[in-house]
Scaffold this motif. Sequence first.
Motif, short mmCIF file in Angstrom:
data_model
loop_
_atom_site.label_atom_id
_atom_site.label_comp_id
_atom_site.label_asym_id
_atom_site.label_seq_id
_atom_site.Cartn_x
_atom_site.Cartn_y
_atom_site.Cartn_z
N TYR A 1 1.42 11.34 -0.72
CA TYR A 1 2.59 10.85 0.05
C TYR A 1 2.19 10.89 1.38
O TYR A 1 2.87 9.97 2.22
N GLU A 2 1.14 11.54 1.86
CA GLU A 2 0.85 11.51 3.42
C GLU A 2 0.20 10.20 3.63
O GLU A 2 0.54 9.66 4.38
N GLU A 3 -0.78 9.90 2.76
CA GLU A 3 -1.23 8.51 2.78
C GLU A 3 -0.22 7.56 2.80
O GLU A 3 -0.19 6.46 3.63
N ALA A 4 0.85 7.54 1.93
CA ALA A 4 1.76 6.43 1.90
C ALA A 4 2.59 6.47 3.01
O ALA A 4 2.89 5.27 3.68
N LEU A 5 2.77 7.47 3.72
CA LEU A 5 3.78 7.77 4.73
C LEU A 5 3.01 7.15 6.16
O LEU A 5 3.60 6.40 6.89
N THR A 6 1.72 7.15 6.31
CA THR A 6 0.91 6.58 7.40
C THR A 6 0.99 4.99 7.25
O THR A 6 0.66 4.32 8.39
N LEU A 7 1.33 4.44 6.01
CA LEU A 7 1.28 3.02 5.77
C LEU A 7 2.51 2.32 5.62
O LEU A 7 2.84 1.17 5.46
N SER A 8 3.82 3.57 5.63
CA SER A 8 5.19 3.02 5.29
C SER A 8 5.77 2.18 6.73
O SER A 8 5.41 2.60 7.81
N SER A 9 6.79 1.40 6.22
CA SER A 9 7.66 0.81 7.32
C SER A 9 8.78 1.74 7.95
O SER A 9 8.85 2.72 7.09
N PRO A 10 9.41 1.41 8.75
CA PRO A 10 10.52 2.38 9.15
C PRO A 10 11.57 2.56 8.21
O PRO A 10 12.11 3.68 7.87
N ARG A 11 11.78 1.56 7.14
CA ARG A 11 12.79 1.65 6.38
C ARG A 11 12.34 2.33 5.22
O ARG A 11 13.18 3.07 4.33
N TYR B 1 0.89 -1.29 0.04
CA TYR B 1 0.02 -0.05 -0.09
C TYR B 1 0.83 1.16 0.03
O TYR B 1 0.48 2.42 -0.61
N ALA B 2 1.94 1.43 0.79
CA ALA B 2 2.78 2.43 0.76
C ALA B 2 3.38 2.91 -0.64
O ALA B 2 3.29 3.81 -1.05
N PRO B 3 4.07 1.74 -1.33
CA PRO B 3 4.61 2.18 -2.53
C PRO B 3 3.46 2.35 -3.55
O PRO B 3 3.76 3.22 -4.37
N ALA B 4 2.21 1.74 -3.42
CA ALA B 4 1.28 2.01 -4.57
C ALA B 4 0.67 3.70 -4.22
O ALA B 4 0.53 4.25 -5.24
N HIS B 5 0.58 3.94 -3.12
CA HIS B 5 0.26 5.29 -2.71
C HIS B 5 1.33 6.32 -3.32
O HIS B 5 1.18 7.50 -3.73
N LYS B 6 2.70 5.73 -3.15
CA LYS B 6 3.85 6.89 -3.58
C LYS B 6 3.81 6.88 -4.86
O LYS B 6 3.98 7.99 -5.41
N MET B 7 3.38 5.81 -5.75
CA MET B 7 3.40 5.90 -7.21
C MET B 7 2.57 6.80 -7.62
O MET B 7 2.64 7.53 -8.67
N ILE B 8 1.25 6.84 -7.14
CA ILE B 8 0.25 7.74 -7.44
C ILE B 8 0.67 9.13 -7.06
O ILE B 8 0.43 10.08 -8.05
N GLY B 9 1.56 9.38 -5.90
CA GLY B 9 1.91 10.67 -5.62
C GLY B 9 2.91 11.21 -6.73
O GLY B 9 3.06 12.04 -7.01
N ASP B 10 3.76 10.27 -7.09
CA ASP B 10 4.91 10.59 -8.12
C ASP B 10 4.13 10.85 -9.19
O ASP B 10 4.77 12.06 -9.98
#
Length: 285
Positions: A170-180, A146-155
């Motif tokens: 990107y905010e949506e991606a950040l809430t779903l991102s792993s620490p790495r 989910y985090a990469p998918a939202h980031k691709m949409i943001g990109d």
Amino acid sequence: MTRILVRTGPLIVVAALMGAMPALAQAPDAEAAADRAAQTRLADVDTLVALTSEGAILYAQDEVKLNGYQYCSQAVALAEAGEFRQSIRAASKALHLANAGNDENLKALANRDLAIAYSYGGQLDKSIEFAREALRHTPKDPQIVYAPAHKMIGDARFRRGDHAGAVLSYEEALTLSSPRYAPLVQASLTNALIETGDLARARELLGKIPNQREPGLQAQLDRTHARLLLAEKGLRKRWRPTANSPNGPTGLTAATSIYGPGTVWHVPSKRWVARPRPRRPSTVL
């Protein structure tokens, strides 16, 4: 039948050629239409169903057959190396195996990888399409899909100039991102905030990102620092003292300056050194 022979002079020849011009003009138009039709057919090849079918054919041709998750790993590595078409082929084989085995987790991963490959290749509509398809599935680990998918949409939104929309993605991606994965999203979010003019929040966010061990990601953060400094410098040049803001534009913090006497805006205390161009930072962590 009586034949009448008419002597042809230069004017008659010219007139005949001019009369034939509409017919000649139609040939390039027909050619252009054929080219457009061919391009449409090629675009249709990249639909979800067609890619699954292509994946089945490619998988059958492989002498050494991998499992679906190995094809996903291969797709990510190829995309990061710039081999976008090969990346799409690997992901399409993973998609075929996911559908054949009704593997919901693998479907999510394969669509994520297709979104990444198309984003890197500059095909933004396709990237958004597959990112949204990835979001429709239920992976075992939502963070890595989910985090990469939202980031691709943001990109895609960022590259189209929709910076406010990119901030939301990107905010949506950040809430779903792993620490790495979070630092990569934070860097993209900072760039989008710079473009929207929210320099105070951009500075605050960037200050929370620690130095990274991965050279590619650290280089990206360094570039983001530089962009923010240029934006702040531009704001400083446009600022004029007022009763409400006598000490400087909103969002800039007093500190040692690199811009010369009388300028006291915050800059990171680090040395900027030339580095060789690193490989693209990993999109999936």
